[in-house]
Write an enzyme that holds these catalytic residues in place. Structure first.
Site, PDB file in Angstrom:
ATOM      1  N   CYS A  47       9.419  24.072  35.323  1.00 30.52           N
ATOM      2  CA  CYS A  47      10.287  25.178  34.987  1.00 30.52           C
ATOM      3  C   CYS A  47      11.275  25.410  36.112  1.00 30.52           C
ATOM      4  O   CYS A  47      11.374  24.629  37.051  1.00 30.52           O
ATOM      5  CB  CYS A  47       9.464  26.448  34.753  1.00 30.52           C
ATOM      6  SG  CYS A  47       8.156  26.255  33.513  1.00 30.52           S
TER       7      CYS A  47
ATOM      8  N   LEU B 292      10.050  25.194  30.652  1.00 30.60           N
ATOM      9  CA  LEU B 292       9.850  23.913  29.984  1.00 30.60           C
ATOM     10  C   LEU B 292       8.380  23.892  29.597  1.00 30.60           C
ATOM     11  O   LEU B 292       7.505  23.723  30.443  1.00 30.60           O
ATOM     12  CB  LEU B 292      10.186  22.744  30.914  1.00 30.60           C
ATOM     13  CG  LEU B 292       9.993  21.339  30.350  1.00 30.60           C
ATOM     14  CD1 LEU B 292      10.906  21.103  29.155  1.00 30.60           C
ATOM     15  CD2 LEU B 292      10.250  20.283  31.422  1.00 30.60           C
ATOM     16  N   ALA B 293       8.094  24.100  28.336  1.00 30.04           N
ATOM     17  CA  ALA B 293       6.719  24.326  27.881  1.00 30.04           C
ATOM     18  C   ALA B 293       5.934  23.017  27.879  1.00 30.04           C
ATOM     19  O   ALA B 293       6.299  22.061  27.189  1.00 30.04           O
ATOM     20  CB  ALA B 293       6.724  24.937  26.484  1.00 30.04           C
ATOM     21  N   ILE B 294       4.842  22.995  28.640  1.00 27.35           N
ATOM     22  CA  ILE B 294       3.992  21.802  28.758  1.00 27.35           C
ATOM     23  C   ILE B 294       2.543  22.133  28.391  1.00 27.35           C
ATOM     24  O   ILE B 294       1.909  21.438  27.608  1.00 27.35           O
ATOM     25  CB  ILE B 294       4.023  21.238  30.199  1.00 27.35           C
ATOM     26  CG1 ILE B 294       5.465  20.957  30.645  1.00 27.35           C
ATOM     27  CG2 ILE B 294       3.153  19.999  30.308  1.00 27.35           C
ATOM     28  CD1 ILE B 294       6.136  19.806  29.957  1.00 27.35           C
TER      29      ILE B 294
ATOM     30  N   GLU C 297       2.758  22.254  38.069  1.00 36.12           N
ATOM     31  CA  GLU C 297       1.501  22.065  37.346  1.00 36.12           C
ATOM     32  C   GLU C 297       0.349  22.159  38.335  1.00 36.12           C
ATOM     33  O   GLU C 297       0.428  21.608  39.441  1.00 36.12           O
ATOM     34  CB  GLU C 297       1.440  20.692  36.656  1.00 36.12           C
ATOM     35  CG  GLU C 297       2.562  20.426  35.661  1.00 36.12           C
ATOM     36  CD  GLU C 297       2.457  21.237  34.393  1.00 36.12           C
ATOM     37  OE1 GLU C 297       1.410  21.864  34.164  1.00 36.12           O
ATOM     38  OE2 GLU C 297       3.439  21.231  33.607  1.00 36.12           O
TER      39      GLU C 297
ATOM     40  N   SER D 261       5.100   8.798  37.644  1.00 40.60           N
ATOM     41  CA  SER D 261       5.885   7.846  38.429  1.00 40.60           C
ATOM     42  C   SER D 261       5.036   7.265  39.548  1.00 40.60           C
ATOM     43  O   SER D 261       3.962   7.789  39.878  1.00 40.60           O
ATOM     44  CB  SER D 261       7.129   8.519  39.018  1.00 40.60           C
ATOM     45  OG  SER D 261       6.837   9.149  40.244  1.00 40.60           O
ATOM     46  N   GLY D 262       5.550   6.194  40.165  1.00 37.83           N
ATOM     47  CA  GLY D 262       4.847   5.534  41.270  1.00 37.83           C
ATOM     48  C   GLY D 262       5.312   5.983  42.631  1.00 37.83           C
ATOM     49  O   GLY D 262       4.997   5.327  43.635  1.00 37.83           O
TER      50      GLY D 262
END
Length: 611
Positions: free
Chosen positions: A2, A52-54, A78, A361-362
């Site tokens: 967000c 940004l809804a997760i 998160e 991602s790495g």
């Protein structure tokens, strides 16, 4: 993922004209959260949130309050351990009204106060307004994955996920800190805690901030503290690393929206995708981009990994229309930023967002596991060589040799010793500083029209860069360089790039290799374990040999780069001349235009590569 913004009057109550700015401040970061917005205001504070809804898509709108509405939070990020932490808090009597990780942070603050950030596993930047105590508490994750900018303007603390949000305040002045320009030219970014604006600061990774009683306190809550202690055999270490990465990936798969991964041709992202394939029970979605031409294209290697892991793969060969994206990319950073890989990161984020809302991602493997061979291997050789050039006389001899050693890209690589001799003429921390400066301080000063014969140790960003290196207790120069990269380079360059370029497209990016437990484990390992035979990322390579196709190890690592050299000689040549070199350009106020024109002409003619 967000965007957050907020205001808190240090001496209260808040000026109504400043409080009213919360809505335009929030609108400025709409791209970070297109799914909705929310606000809270009272006589002392104003909070804004773009969502940004997760997780808890239906019920996790922010700001969120506690049971009696006296404590409020806005949160970006998160928290991967929110479910066990929630259970602990419920057992202590807390009542929840949502399933979101945001509310878990809020109740944790009520229970643990300023100790809360240390209990969170994840990526985060949050602010909590405590009406009862009339204070504001904010924190940033350990490694700096999520941004937090703040400024005190007219005795009001302003904060936001991006600097551009602060522009909307009526108290905004916008005075530039021109002393930061030298750091930008040398490093390619303005290192935290400073910004290019005199009033704006960046909360450091692993720190919290407390505004109360008319003052602001910042304090560190986390650091790597253990180095070189794990001397177990490599096979034993490898099994633990395998388990840690498997868990780190699994922790990052919670999502109520489509989830996938970036896939380059390297082993880091390949390993992440392979663990995803094990944990998800269905083919992961992967996305790759590459520019036309083999020098900047790893699509073939990415396709091999995609096939071996069974992923649903989307590959894109780019022929970018640079005029269409440059302004968007530059504006996303809100201050000078010179990592050209922002361009392919912009495009891979754009491509991924067509299929998913969250991408793993790495990023992070190089700093912890000795991946930058071009810097760490010479650093290892230099540490050995310093035994033969001890003390001031030895450094003076190395410096004299460096001044007369021929410097030419035409020389065979083994004979390009000028930089190594330069480094041997300094102690290892100074050598690290000079290596991190892609434009050496003397050249940066000359470009600004200042005397080039400066003592770089007097530069205002010298201590920022060398401080972490010097305080690292490891006896290995390579380990100290990795730790300094973790504290300086990574949060100011790669993580900034990934955050801004992904959020332009409202895409959340998660980095399992930057799990706190993985990072602490990596620094407990001595250099000889991580760089056995002076081969970078030896442990990750060993894992890759188990989990990825063998042919990947035989393919060259090309890097996630952009063809800047060719762009400057071709499609953006005219735009560069018009914007940067034209009489009266803004750039001419801070650089020696004649020197810059000379370098540009050399580059265009192909005499030198100044890209």
């Amino acid at each position: 993922m967000c965007g957050i913004s907020g205001l808190f009057a240090l001496d209260g109550p808040i000026d109504p004209s400043i409080s009213a700015a919360i809505r335009p401040m929030n609108d400025a970061i709409r791209h970070r959260g297109p799914d909705g917005d929310g606000f809270f205001t009272d006589q002392r504070a104003a909070l804004g949130h773009r969502r940004l809804a997760i997780i808890d898509v239906s019920g996790g709108a922010q700001p969120i309050s506690n049971e009696d509405g006296t404590v409020w939070i806005v949160f970006n990020g998160e928290v991967y351990n929110h479910l066990p932490l929630r259970a602990e808090l419920i057992a202590r009597g807390h009542q929840f009204k949502t399933r979101s990780d945001t509310e878990t942070i809020l109740h944790a603050y009520e229970e643990f106060g300023t100790d809360t950030p240390a209990r969170l596993e994840g990526m985060f930047a949050f602010a909590i307004y405590d009406q009862r105590r009339q204070r504001l508490f904010a924190a940033r994750d350990r490694l700096g994955k999520k941004p937090f900018f703040f400024a005190v303007l007219d005795r009001t603390l302003h904060f936001a996920s991006e600097i551009r949000s602060l522009f909307a305040s009526p108290a905004w002045k916008g005075d530039l800190d021109l002393s930061s320009f030298g750091a930008y030219l040398s490093l390619g970014y303005v290192p935290a805690p400073r910004s290019v604006f005199r009033d704006v600061r960046k909360l450091m990774p692993g720190h919290w901030l407390l505004a109360a009683d008319g003052r602001i306190e910042e304090r560190e809550y986390w650091d790597v503290t253990e180095f070189d202690t794990d001397r177990r055999p490599a096979p034993v270490v490898l099994e633990e690393l395998d388990a840690l990465l498997r868990q780190a990936v699994a922790d990052r798969l919670e999502s109520e929206v489509p989830l996938g991964a970036f896939l380059s041709g390297g082993i880091d992202s390949g390993l992440i995708v392979s663990y995803m394939a094990d944990s998800m029970g269905r083919p992961p979605v992967t996305t790759s981009v590459g520019f036309g031409g083999s020098e900047h294209n790893e699509l073939a290697a990415a396709a091999i990994t995609a096939k071996s892991t069974g992923s649903t793969h989307f590959a894109h060969t780019l022929t970018p229309k640079l005029d269409d994206v440059f302004d968007t990319i530059v504006r996303a950073f809100s201050e000078p930023f010179a990592d050209s890989s922002a361009v392919p990161t912009y495009y891979v984020s754009q491509a991924a967002r067509q299929h998913v809302t969250v991408a793993l991602s790495g990023d992070g493997g190089d700093e912890s596991f000795s991946g930058y061979d071009f810097r760490y291997v010479p650093h290892a050789y230099e540490q050995r060589a310093r035994r033969f050039v001890p003390g001031a006389p030895g450094r003076a001899l190395a410096g004299a040799a460096a001044r007369v050693w021929p410097r030419s890209q035409a020389l065979p690589r083994p004979l390009r010793l000028g930089t190594i001799l330069d480094n041997l003429s300094h102690d290892s921390a100074d050598a690290y500083f000079l290596d991190l400066c892609f434009l050496k301080p003397r050249d940066a000063h000359a470009l600004m029209g200042l005397p080039g014969d400066i003592d770089f140790r007097t530069l205002d960003f010298y201590d920022t860069v060398t401080g972490p290196y010097r305080r690292c207790p490891s006896s290995s120069d390579v380990q100290r360089a990795q730790y300094a990269d973790l504290k300086v380079y990574m949060p100011n360059d790669p993580l900034v790039k990934v955050d801004r370029m992904s959020m332009v497209h409202s895409l959340e990016v998660r980095c399992p290799l930057l799990d706190r437990r993985v990072v602490e484990f990596a620094f407990r390992l001595p250099t000889e374990t991580k760089m056995a035979g002076l081969q970078g990322k030896r442990l990750l390579r060993d894992l890759a040999s188990r989990r990825l196709p063998a042919e990947l190890s035989r393919m060259p690592k090309l890097g996630f780069t952009a063809p800047v050299r060719d762009w400057l000689r071709g499609p953006v040549r005219g735009a560069f001349a018009d914007e940067v070199l034209a009489p009266g350009s803004a750039t001419s106020t801070v650089v020696d235009a004649g020197r810059l024109r000379g370098a540009f002409d050399q580059h265009v003619r192909g005499e030198r590569d100044h890209s």
